[in-house]
Motif scaffolding. Structure first.
Motif, mmCIF file in Angstrom:
data_model
loop_
_atom_site.group_PDB
_atom_site.id
_atom_site.type_symbol
_atom_site.label_atom_id
_atom_site.label_comp_id
_atom_site.label_asym_id
_atom_site.label_seq_id
_atom_site.Cartn_x
_atom_site.Cartn_y
_atom_site.Cartn_z
ATOM 1 N N TYR A 36 -11.060 19.068 36.561
ATOM 2 C CA TYR A 36 -10.426 19.110 37.884
ATOM 3 C C TYR A 36 -11.062 18.071 38.805
ATOM 4 N N ALA A 37 -12.376 17.913 38.676
ATOM 5 C CA ALA A 37 -13.080 16.902 39.480
ATOM 6 C C ALA A 37 -12.600 15.507 39.107
ATOM 7 N N ALA A 38 -12.355 15.271 37.832
ATOM 8 C CA ALA A 38 -11.847 13.965 37.387
ATOM 9 C C ALA A 38 -10.463 13.710 37.991
ATOM 10 N N ALA A 39 -9.606 14.713 37.962
ATOM 11 C CA ALA A 39 -8.260 14.562 38.540
ATOM 12 C C ALA A 39 -8.346 14.346 40.045
ATOM 13 N N TRP A 40 -9.241 15.082 40.711
ATOM 14 C CA TRP A 40 -9.385 14.949 42.163
ATOM 15 C C TRP A 40 -9.855 13.536 42.526
ATOM 16 N N ILE B 89 -17.560 7.187 36.995
ATOM 17 C CA ILE B 89 -18.182 7.871 38.138
ATOM 18 C C ILE B 89 -18.241 9.372 37.893
ATOM 19 N N VAL B 90 -17.149 9.949 37.420
ATOM 20 C CA VAL B 90 -17.117 11.391 37.151
ATOM 21 C C VAL B 90 -18.120 11.753 36.071
ATOM 22 N N SER B 91 -18.263 10.894 35.087
ATOM 23 C CA SER B 91 -19.228 11.145 34.023
ATOM 24 C C SER B 91 -20.645 11.220 34.581
ATOM 25 N N ARG B 92 -20.957 10.330 35.501
ATOM 26 C CA ARG B 92 -22.298 10.340 36.113
ATOM 27 C C ARG B 92 -22.516 11.562 37.000
ATOM 28 N N LYS B 93 -21.481 11.940 37.730
ATOM 29 C CA LYS B 93 -21.639 13.028 38.698
ATOM 30 C C LYS B 93 -21.587 14.413 38.058
ATOM 31 N N THR B 94 -20.769 14.580 37.019
ATOM 32 C CA THR B 94 -20.564 15.916 36.465
ATOM 33 C C THR B 94 -21.119 16.094 35.066
ATOM 34 N N GLY B 95 -21.378 15.003 34.368
ATOM 35 C CA GLY B 95 -21.872 15.118 33.003
ATOM 36 C C GLY B 95 -20.775 15.214 31.962
ATOM 37 N N ILE B 96 -19.524 15.178 32.366
ATOM 38 C CA ILE B 96 -18.424 15.205 31.401
ATOM 39 C C ILE B 96 -18.354 13.852 30.700
ATOM 40 N N ARG B 97 -17.942 13.843 29.460
ATOM 41 C CA ARG B 97 -17.843 12.584 28.724
ATOM 42 C C ARG B 97 -16.660 11.772 29.234
ATOM 43 N N GLU C 252 -15.969 -2.755 46.604
ATOM 44 C CA GLU C 252 -15.688 -1.894 47.751
ATOM 45 C C GLU C 252 -15.100 -0.557 47.294
ATOM 46 N N LEU C 253 -14.163 -0.612 46.364
ATOM 47 C CA LEU C 253 -13.549 0.609 45.848
ATOM 48 C C LEU C 253 -14.570 1.481 45.136
ATOM 49 N N ARG C 254 -15.390 0.875 44.297
ATOM 50 C CA ARG C 254 -16.420 1.625 43.583
ATOM 51 C C ARG C 254 -17.387 2.276 44.571
ATOM 52 N N THR C 255 -17.766 1.538 45.604
ATOM 53 C CA THR C 255 -18.678 2.087 46.611
ATOM 54 C C THR C 255 -18.045 3.264 47.333
ATOM 55 N N GLN C 256 -16.792 3.110 47.743
ATOM 56 C CA GLN C 256 -16.106 4.204 48.433
ATOM 57 C C GLN C 256 -15.977 5.434 47.540
ATOM 58 N N LEU C 257 -15.659 5.216 46.268
ATOM 59 C CA LEU C 257 -15.532 6.351 45.350
ATOM 60 C C LEU C 257 -16.868 7.046 45.121
ATOM 61 N N HIS C 258 -17.941 6.265 45.018
ATOM 62 C CA HIS C 258 -19.271 6.871 44.870
ATOM 63 C C HIS C 258 -19.632 7.692 46.108
ATOM 64 N N ILE C 259 -19.360 7.146 47.273
ATOM 65 C CA ILE C 259 -19.669 7.872 48.516
ATOM 66 C C ILE C 259 -18.861 9.159 48.585
ATOM 67 N N LEU C 260 -17.567 9.046 48.349
ATOM 68 C CA LEU C 260 -16.691 10.219 48.428
ATOM 69 C C LEU C 260 -17.070 11.253 47.372
ATOM 70 N N ALA C 261 -17.359 10.806 46.155
ATOM 71 C CA ALA C 261 -17.768 11.738 45.102
ATOM 72 C C ALA C 261 -19.089 12.409 45.461
ATOM 73 N N GLY C 262 -20.019 11.643 46.026
ATOM 74 C CA GLY C 262 -21.298 12.222 46.434
ATOM 75 C C GLY C 262 -21.137 13.253 47.541
ATOM 76 N N LEU C 263 -20.273 12.949 48.505
ATOM 77 C CA LEU C 263 -20.029 13.901 49.590
ATOM 78 C C LEU C 263 -19.389 15.185 49.072
ATOM 79 N N ARG D 88 -21.931 17.214 47.086
ATOM 80 C CA ARG D 88 -22.837 17.936 47.998
ATOM 81 C C ARG D 88 -22.135 19.136 48.628
ATOM 82 N N ASP D 89 -20.869 18.963 49.002
ATOM 83 C CA ASP D 89 -20.103 20.062 49.573
ATOM 84 C C ASP D 89 -19.984 21.203 48.568
ATOM 85 N N CYS D 90 -19.705 20.873 47.322
ATOM 86 C CA CYS D 90 -19.619 21.900 46.277
ATOM 87 C C CYS D 90 -20.962 22.593 46.082
#
Length: 192
Positions: free
Chosen positions: A101-105, A131-139, A68-79, A82-84
């Protein structure tokens, strides 16, 4: 010939129904054993049983909560991604500082969405880093480093706080206010 094809199809369907019945019985027995024996929930795969940063106690994210937590984080990160993107900030192409900054957020968001024993744990930090690695490409190691050194940087701490507030608001109202968004946290703290 047609009769033979129909017969083979019927036999195949009967075999599938039989396999389904056997599988259902096996699953119901396993579930009954789990409930009767008091067996704990299975854990999510990977390195999730870790020590918390504050107390040193081992924390395990149970499967249901972890999923559930992973799903919520993926949804929130995706939203937020997209906003960015809608506002002209491509996280995957942004400078490394912005991706940190995205990792900290997202870590702040994870702390807001997770249960008390899981907050500030290595398990949560690892989940956020993936999750941040997948979304932003940071290691992942770089994301983990940013998460572990939040308090040494006022900018990372501000992004963490924005993620915390944004996720709390999102959980109740299903949207993140602009002042707590990832875009606002990144652009107000970086020269882009």
């Amino acid at each position: 010939m047609v009769n033979g094809l129909v017969t083979v199809t019927e036999l195949g369907l009967l075999a599938l129904v039989g396999i389904l019945a056997i599988r259902m019985v096996a699953l119901s027995r396993g579930e009954a054993l789990q409930l009767a024996g008091g067996i704990a929930e299975p854990e999510i795969p990977g390195p999730v049983a870790r020590r918390t940063a504050r107390t040193g106690k081992r924390v395990k994210i149970a499967s249901a909560h972890g999923t559930e937590l992973r799903t919520q984080l993926h949804i929130l990160a995706g939203l937020q991604e997209r906003d960015c993107r809608d506002k002209g900030l491509l996280l995957a192409e942004a400078p490394e500082a912005v991706r940190l900054y995205a990792a900290a957020w997202l870590y702040g968001a994870g702390c807001a969405l997770s249960r008390q024993p899981v907050r500030h744990s290595d398990a949560l930090a690892g989940m956020v880093a993936r999750i941040v690695s997948r979304k932003t490409g940071i290691r992942q190691p770089e994301a983990l480093q940013a998460i572990s050194t939040l308090t040494s940087s006022s900018v990372l701490l501000a992004c963490y706080r924005a993620g915390l507030e944004g996720a709390e608001h999102w959980q109740q109202h299903q949207y993140v206010p602009a002042h707590s968004s990832l875009y606002d946290a990144a652009t107000s703290n970086a020269f882009i």
